[in-house]
Design a protein around this motif. Structure first.
Motif, PDB file in Angstrom:
ATOM      1  N   UNK A  96     -18.678 -27.528  44.573  1.00 22.08           N
ATOM      2  CA  UNK A  96     -17.285 -27.958  44.147  1.00 22.08           C
ATOM      3  C   UNK A  96     -17.021 -28.410  42.726  1.00 22.08           C
ATOM      4  N   UNK A  97     -17.883 -29.367  42.459  1.00 26.12           N
ATOM      5  CA  UNK A  97     -18.103 -29.876  41.153  1.00 26.12           C
ATOM      6  C   UNK A  97     -18.726 -28.909  39.986  1.00 26.12           C
ATOM      7  N   UNK A  98     -19.401 -28.128  40.374  1.00 22.64           N
ATOM      8  CA  UNK A  98     -20.049 -27.135  39.146  1.00 22.64           C
ATOM      9  C   UNK A  98     -19.177 -26.057  39.351  1.00 22.64           C
ATOM     10  N   UNK A  99     -18.368 -25.551  40.403  1.00 18.65           N
ATOM     11  CA  UNK A  99     -17.516 -24.431  40.355  1.00 18.65           C
ATOM     12  C   UNK A  99     -16.270 -24.935  39.569  1.00 18.65           C
ATOM     13  N   UNK A 100     -15.787 -26.007  39.457  1.00 22.60           N
ATOM     14  CA  UNK A 100     -14.725 -26.508  38.711  1.00 22.60           C
ATOM     15  C   UNK A 100     -15.130 -27.105  37.477  1.00 22.60           C
ATOM     16  N   UNK A 101     -16.316 -27.143  37.167  1.00 21.76           N
ATOM     17  CA  UNK A 101     -17.051 -27.473  35.841  1.00 21.76           C
ATOM     18  C   UNK A 101     -16.558 -28.869  35.509  1.00 21.76           C
ATOM     19  N   UNK A 102     -16.474 -29.598  36.606  1.00 22.69           N
ATOM     20  CA  UNK A 102     -16.448 -31.085  36.400  1.00 22.69           C
ATOM     21  C   UNK A 102     -17.618 -31.746  35.649  1.00 22.69           C
ATOM     22  N   UNK A 103     -18.782 -31.179  36.762  1.00 21.13           N
ATOM     23  CA  UNK A 103     -20.154 -31.771  36.074  1.00 21.13           C
ATOM     24  C   UNK A 103     -20.495 -30.542  35.317  1.00 21.13           C
ATOM     25  N   UNK A 104     -21.260 -30.868  34.190  1.00 25.57           N
ATOM     26  CA  UNK A 104     -21.784 -30.073  33.126  1.00 25.57           C
ATOM     27  C   UNK A 104     -22.970 -30.723  32.839  1.00 25.57           C
ATOM     28  N   UNK A 105     -23.728 -29.666  31.881  1.00 22.49           N
ATOM     29  CA  UNK A 105     -24.996 -30.388  31.573  1.00 22.49           C
ATOM     30  C   UNK A 105     -25.015 -31.796  31.059  1.00 22.49           C
ATOM     31  N   UNK A 106     -26.323 -32.526  31.471  1.00 25.42           N
ATOM     32  CA  UNK A 106     -26.370 -33.924  31.089  1.00 25.42           C
ATOM     33  C   UNK A 106     -26.432 -34.344  29.441  1.00 25.42           C
ATOM     34  N   UNK A 107     -26.607 -33.370  28.560  1.00 27.90           N
ATOM     35  CA  UNK A 107     -26.729 -33.606  27.197  1.00 27.90           C
ATOM     36  C   UNK A 107     -25.123 -33.498  26.686  1.00 27.90           C
ATOM     37  N   UNK A 108     -24.235 -33.461  27.532  1.00 27.02           N
ATOM     38  CA  UNK A 108     -22.822 -33.483  27.033  1.00 27.02           C
ATOM     39  C   UNK A 108     -22.357 -32.015  26.441  1.00 27.02           C
ATOM     40  N   UNK A 109     -23.060 -31.070  26.513  1.00 26.25           N
ATOM     41  CA  UNK A 109     -22.600 -29.677  26.043  1.00 26.25           C
ATOM     42  C   UNK A 109     -21.880 -28.910  27.096  1.00 26.25           C
ATOM     43  N   UNK A 110     -21.215 -27.684  26.472  1.00 24.88           N
ATOM     44  CA  UNK A 110     -20.393 -27.232  27.857  1.00 24.88           C
ATOM     45  C   UNK A 110     -21.545 -26.091  28.269  1.00 24.88           C
ATOM     46  N   UNK A 111     -20.924 -25.345  29.386  1.00 23.50           N
ATOM     47  CA  UNK A 111     -21.730 -24.112  29.849  1.00 23.50           C
ATOM     48  C   UNK A 111     -21.820 -23.063  28.871  1.00 23.50           C
TER      49      UNK A 111
END
Length: 146
Positions: A96-111
């Motif tokens: 759910x968190x990845x599908x809603x893009x709430x959790x992104x890459x750890x370096x702070x960038x966007x998908x």
């Protein structure tokens, strides 16, 4: 903040040949192809973490923490690996968190998302949001206070 920390690109504005621009002094100016102004456009900072890859890893390998390893969250990935995805509950939460893009890459960038992919724009509010209602309202408010 600098322009690259605010995730904006600065572009140069050149008026068309048949457009007359009024300058700061109130008189028409002929720019003759020169830059008349600069504009900030929002841009996305990506480092190569693909959204579809993260979501597929979360669905099929999330119980082993592979999705969190891929995104750069090694400690949570190891914890998910040792506890079988927090007994599969953590896998469901991560999907759910990845599908809603709430959790992104750890370096702070966007998908990294394809042109027709599901890019979500997060709506937020900062201090400068309150000051964009128009200058007349705030001048009137300051005048009435004194």
């Amino acid at each position: 903040k600098q322009w690259y920390q605010r995730r904006v690109a600065i572009t140069a504005g050149i008026p068309k040949e048949d457009v007359v621009c009024i300058g700061d002094r109130g008189i028409p100016e002929d720019w003759k192809g020169n830059v008349s102004h600069h504009k900030e456009l929002p841009c996305r900072y990506v480092t190569g973490y693909d959204y579809r890859t993260a979501l597929i890893l979360s669905v099929f390998m999330g119980m082993f923490g592979i999705d969190r390893f891929y995104l750069g969250y090694y400690a949570i990935g190891l914890l998910k690996f040792c506890t079988f995805g927090f007994f599969l509950l953590g896998q469901l939460v991560d999907i759910i968190l990845i599908a809603t893009q709430t959790v992104g890459p750890a370096d702070g960038s966007d998908y990294l998302i394809s042109v027709y992919g599901p890019i979500l724009n997060k709506v937020g509010m900062e201090n400068h949001t309150f000051y964009q209602y128009g200058s007349y309202y705030f001048k009137q408010l300051q005048h009435d206070e004194f």
